[in-house]
Each structure stands twice: as structure tokens, then as C-alpha cells.
Design a protein around this motif. Structure first.
Motif, PDB file in Angstrom:
ATOM      1  N   CYS A   1     -46.879 -15.478 -29.584  1.00  0.00           N
ATOM      2  CA  CYS A   1     -45.679 -15.227 -28.574  1.00  0.00           C
ATOM      3  C   CYS A   1     -45.100 -14.532 -28.493  1.00  0.00           C
ATOM      4  O   CYS A   1     -44.550 -14.153 -27.612  1.00  0.00           O
ATOM      5  N   PHE A   2     -44.555 -14.035 -29.930  1.00  0.00           N
ATOM      6  CA  PHE A   2     -43.534 -13.522 -29.951  1.00  0.00           C
ATOM      7  C   PHE A   2     -43.850 -11.698 -29.815  1.00  0.00           C
ATOM      8  O   PHE A   2     -42.712 -11.028 -29.476  1.00  0.00           O
ATOM      9  N   VAL A   3     -44.923 -11.464 -30.543  1.00  0.00           N
ATOM     10  CA  VAL A   3     -45.697 -10.527 -30.041  1.00  0.00           C
ATOM     11  C   VAL A   3     -45.571  -9.887 -28.341  1.00  0.00           C
ATOM     12  O   VAL A   3     -44.874  -9.002 -27.860  1.00  0.00           O
ATOM     13  N   VAL A   4     -46.327 -10.801 -27.214  1.00  0.00           N
ATOM     14  CA  VAL A   4     -46.050 -10.617 -26.003  1.00  0.00           C
ATOM     15  C   VAL A   4     -44.197 -10.142 -25.897  1.00  0.00           C
ATOM     16  O   VAL A   4     -44.051  -9.151 -24.747  1.00  0.00           O
ATOM     17  N   PHE A   5     -43.470 -11.199 -26.339  1.00  0.00           N
ATOM     18  CA  PHE A   5     -41.355 -10.878 -25.698  1.00  0.00           C
ATOM     19  C   PHE A   5     -41.672 -10.061 -26.343  1.00  0.00           C
ATOM     20  O   PHE A   5     -40.415  -9.009 -26.023  1.00  0.00           O
ATOM     21  N   SER A   6     -41.807  -9.234 -27.065  1.00  0.00           N
ATOM     22  CA  SER A   6     -40.785  -8.333 -28.157  1.00  0.00           C
ATOM     23  C   SER A   6     -41.878  -6.717 -27.252  1.00  0.00           C
ATOM     24  O   SER A   6     -40.839  -6.243 -27.118  1.00  0.00           O
ATOM     25  N   GLY A   7     -42.958  -7.099 -26.460  1.00  0.00           N
ATOM     26  CA  GLY A   7     -43.564  -6.264 -25.688  1.00  0.00           C
ATOM     27  C   GLY A   7     -42.161  -5.785 -24.444  1.00  0.00           C
ATOM     28  O   GLY A   7     -42.092  -5.211 -24.365  1.00  0.00           O
ATOM     29  N   ILE A   8     -42.172  -7.328 -23.626  1.00  0.00           N
ATOM     30  CA  ILE A   8     -41.803  -6.852 -22.292  1.00  0.00           C
ATOM     31  C   ILE A   8     -40.598  -7.020 -23.203  1.00  0.00           C
ATOM     32  O   ILE A   8     -39.799  -5.937 -22.334  1.00  0.00           O
ATOM     33  N   ALA A   9     -39.716  -7.331 -23.836  1.00  0.00           N
ATOM     34  CA  ALA A   9     -38.491  -6.970 -24.710  1.00  0.00           C
ATOM     35  C   ALA A   9     -38.414  -5.142 -24.742  1.00  0.00           C
ATOM     36  O   ALA A   9     -37.659  -4.552 -23.900  1.00  0.00           O
ATOM     37  N   LEU A  10     -39.466  -4.552 -24.951  1.00  0.00           N
ATOM     38  CA  LEU A  10     -38.801  -3.316 -25.340  1.00  0.00           C
ATOM     39  C   LEU A  10     -39.230  -2.457 -24.072  1.00  0.00           C
ATOM     40  O   LEU A  10     -38.665  -1.459 -23.508  1.00  0.00           O
ATOM     41  N   LYS A  11     -40.413  -2.859 -23.391  1.00  0.00           N
ATOM     42  CA  LYS A  11     -40.832  -2.905 -21.104  1.00  0.00           C
ATOM     43  C   LYS A  11     -39.117  -2.615 -21.302  1.00  0.00           C
ATOM     44  O   LYS A  11     -39.206  -1.535 -20.099  1.00  0.00           O
ATOM     45  N   GLU A  12     -38.500  -3.965 -21.312  1.00  0.00           N
ATOM     46  CA  GLU A  12     -37.665  -3.740 -20.117  1.00  0.00           C
ATOM     47  C   GLU A  12     -36.517  -2.813 -20.380  1.00  0.00           C
ATOM     48  O   GLU A  12     -35.353  -2.662 -20.199  1.00  0.00           O
ATOM     49  N   SER A  13     -36.468  -2.821 -21.945  1.00  0.00           N
ATOM     50  CA  SER A  13     -35.067  -1.946 -22.216  1.00  0.00           C
ATOM     51  C   SER A  13     -35.137  -0.351 -21.694  1.00  0.00           C
ATOM     52  O   SER A  13     -34.283   0.265 -21.426  1.00  0.00           O
ATOM     53  N   PHE A  14     -36.600   0.043 -21.449  1.00  0.00           N
ATOM     54  CA  PHE A  14     -36.124   1.126 -21.375  1.00  0.00           C
ATOM     55  C   PHE A  14     -35.737   1.148 -19.112  1.00  0.00           C
ATOM     56  O   PHE A  14     -35.560   2.067 -18.738  1.00  0.00           O
ATOM     57  N   CYS A  15     -35.988   0.100 -18.984  1.00  0.00           N
ATOM     58  CA  CYS A  15     -35.642  -0.314 -17.351  1.00  0.00           C
ATOM     59  C   CYS A  15     -33.485  -1.144 -16.962  1.00  0.00           C
ATOM     60  O   CYS A  15     -32.633  -0.305 -16.292  1.00  0.00           O
TER      61      CYS A  15
ATOM     62  N   ILE B   1     -35.028  -7.779 -30.279  1.00  0.00           N
ATOM     63  CA  ILE B   1     -35.596  -8.252 -29.861  1.00  0.00           C
ATOM     64  C   ILE B   1     -37.525  -8.509 -30.741  1.00  0.00           C
ATOM     65  O   ILE B   1     -37.600  -9.375 -31.119  1.00  0.00           O
ATOM     66  N   PRO B   2     -37.239  -7.569 -30.648  1.00  0.00           N
ATOM     67  CA  PRO B   2     -38.696  -7.635 -32.256  1.00  0.00           C
ATOM     68  C   PRO B   2     -38.502  -7.991 -33.036  1.00  0.00           C
ATOM     69  O   PRO B   2     -39.382  -8.188 -33.846  1.00  0.00           O
ATOM     70  N   VAL B   3     -37.071  -7.532 -33.414  1.00  0.00           N
ATOM     71  CA  VAL B   3     -36.893  -7.370 -34.777  1.00  0.00           C
ATOM     72  C   VAL B   3     -36.217  -8.904 -35.360  1.00  0.00           C
ATOM     73  O   VAL B   3     -37.165  -9.800 -36.494  1.00  0.00           O
ATOM     74  N   LEU B   4     -35.417  -9.167 -34.323  1.00  0.00           N
ATOM     75  CA  LEU B   4     -35.510 -10.656 -34.234  1.00  0.00           C
ATOM     76  C   LEU B   4     -36.634 -11.933 -34.542  1.00  0.00           C
ATOM     77  O   LEU B   4     -36.208 -12.880 -34.981  1.00  0.00           O
ATOM     78  N   LEU B   5     -37.286 -11.744 -33.444  1.00  0.00           N
ATOM     79  CA  LEU B   5     -38.370 -12.234 -33.380  1.00  0.00           C
ATOM     80  C   LEU B   5     -39.643 -12.008 -34.744  1.00  0.00           C
ATOM     81  O   LEU B   5     -40.546 -13.173 -35.051  1.00  0.00           O
ATOM     82  N   VAL B   6     -39.586 -11.254 -35.267  1.00  0.00           N
ATOM     83  CA  VAL B   6     -40.384 -11.746 -36.520  1.00  0.00           C
ATOM     84  C   VAL B   6     -39.941 -12.114 -37.526  1.00  0.00           C
ATOM     85  O   VAL B   6     -40.159 -12.616 -37.993  1.00  0.00           O
ATOM     86  N   ILE B   7     -38.769 -11.783 -37.924  1.00  0.00           N
ATOM     87  CA  ILE B   7     -37.454 -13.014 -39.093  1.00  0.00           C
ATOM     88  C   ILE B   7     -37.924 -14.139 -38.263  1.00  0.00           C
ATOM     89  O   ILE B   7     -37.883 -15.109 -39.478  1.00  0.00           O
ATOM     90  N   ALA B   8     -37.914 -14.982 -36.874  1.00  0.00           N
ATOM     91  CA  ALA B   8     -38.167 -15.949 -36.744  1.00  0.00           C
ATOM     92  C   ALA B   8     -39.241 -16.655 -36.611  1.00  0.00           C
ATOM     93  O   ALA B   8     -39.082 -17.920 -37.185  1.00  0.00           O
ATOM     94  N   VAL B   9     -40.194 -15.307 -37.282  1.00  0.00           N
ATOM     95  CA  VAL B   9     -41.161 -16.085 -37.617  1.00  0.00           C
ATOM     96  C   VAL B   9     -41.724 -16.538 -38.470  1.00  0.00           C
ATOM     97  O   VAL B   9     -42.069 -17.634 -39.104  1.00  0.00           O
ATOM     98  N   LEU B  10     -41.219 -15.899 -40.044  1.00  0.00           N
ATOM     99  CA  LEU B  10     -41.013 -15.358 -41.108  1.00  0.00           C
ATOM    100  C   LEU B  10     -40.243 -16.725 -41.345  1.00  0.00           C
ATOM    101  O   LEU B  10     -40.592 -17.804 -42.686  1.00  0.00           O
TER     102      LEU B  10
END
Length: 183
Positions: free
Chosen positions: A106-120, A129-138
Motif C-alpha cells: 500500500c505504501f509503495v502505491v502512495f510513495s509513487g503517488i507522492a513522487l508523481k504529485e511532487s512534480f505538479c 513520503i516514500p522515506v517516511l512510509l518505508v520507516i513506518a513499515v519497519l
């Protein structure tokens, strides 16, 4: 990536897909904030046991599927990775894997979305967000509750602000030029 200067004519399915994508981001934000409250109470989503835990977990999973299935990205490879991560998260739950593994996808999806939206958007913290979500899974797997409270609160706040900004935009901003999509 969508071009806001070009206004594509949207059909009903285009409008529905944009609304479902945005709804998924909104639900994810709310789900993260509820997961923070759950972690504050001493419970992680590593083992979903009570109805409230299940409700939050399924909210995160539903938000993932909604956003992943309706993401608008020109590049076929990126779109495929994000979409299949969402479906894999659902498949892992159905087949009995630990919930934290499914949350990881789930967090892979929202990491991708966060990176996509960061361009806009220039939403503060969106690229974190991707870093925070990786840490959250751990931290979920290791049952580190105080850290989870901070992580989920931060992610929920950033994604909530993104959601607020997305709902203010015209729907065609998410689609861009249909001819640019790789099929």
C-alpha cells in the motif's frame, strides 16, 4: 504527468476515475491519521485484531486500490508498478500474509503517488513520503509505537494537504493530454 494548460474533453469515465483517485488520496490521509491514533493507544496494524483495527486497515487498503486503479501517469512502466503494487497488497491480505507486508505494498502505491504529485505541486514534505512510509513499515513490523504516531501523523497531514489541494483543481488537470499516454 498532466499538463494543466491543455484542457482535454473528459467523458464520464474520465471524471469518475479522477474523482476515485482523489477519493483514494483523501481516504489514505484519514486512514493514516486514524492509524496514528491507534498507535498512540498502543496498537499497531501489524496484527489486526479488533473491529476498529480492521476498519482502519481496510480503509488504507481501499484507498490504495482506488488510487492505484485510477492513477493517471503517461509512462506505462510507472503506471504498471503503482497499479500492480495496489493489487498485490489486496492479494496478500486475501492469501493470509501478515498485514504489515500488505501495508508495505500500500505504501509503495502512495510513495509513487507522492513522487508523481511532487512534480505538479509544491506541497512541503511530499518528497519525504516514500522515506517516511518505508520507516513506518519497519516500525509496524518491529512494534515501535511512538515512532509510528509521529510517522502516521506526518504522512496523514501531508497527504491531507495534498488531497485538499487536489479537490480544488479542475478535473482535467489530472488527465492532461490523452494522446501522451503509453498504452
Amino acid at each position: 504527468m498532466a499538463n494543466p494548460e491543455f484542457k482535454e474533453d473528459l467523458d464520464v469515465l474520465d471524471k469518475l476515475s479522477v474523482c476515485l483517485y482523489r477519493l483514494g488520496i483523501s481516504l489514505f490521509s484519514i486512514g493514516c491519521l486514524l492509524a496514528a491514533a491507534l498507535s498512540y493507544e498502543g496498537i499497531t496494524l501489524a496484527s489486526v485484531t479488533s473491529p476498529f483495527d480492521q476498519w482502519i486497515f481496510w480503509m488504507l487498503l481501499t484507498s490504495t486500490v482506488l488510487s492505484a486503479a485510477n492513477i493517471h501517469v503517461y509512462d506505462k512502466t510507472v503506471r504498471t508498478v503503482v497499479m500492480w503494487s495496489g493489487w498485490l497488497a489486496l492479494l496478500l491480505v486475501v492469501t493470509g500474509f501478515p498485514t504489515w507486508v500488505s501495508l508495505g505494498f500500500c505504501f509503495v502505491v502512495f510513495s509513487g503517488i507522492a513522487l508523481k504529485e511532487s512534480f505538479c505541486f509544491r506541497v512541503p514534505g511530499l518528497k519525504l513520503i516514500p522515506v517516511l512510509l518505508v520507516i513506518a513499515v519497519l516500525c509496524t513490523a518491529l512494534n515501535k509505537l511512538p515512532v509510528l504516531v509521529a510517522l502516521y501523523t506526518t504522512v496523514g497531514g501531508i497527504m491531507g494537504f495534498l488531497s485538499f489541494k487536489k479537490w480544488q483543481m479542475p478535473l482535467h488537470f489530472d488527465i492532461g493530454l490523452k494522446a501522451n499516454y503509453q498504452i
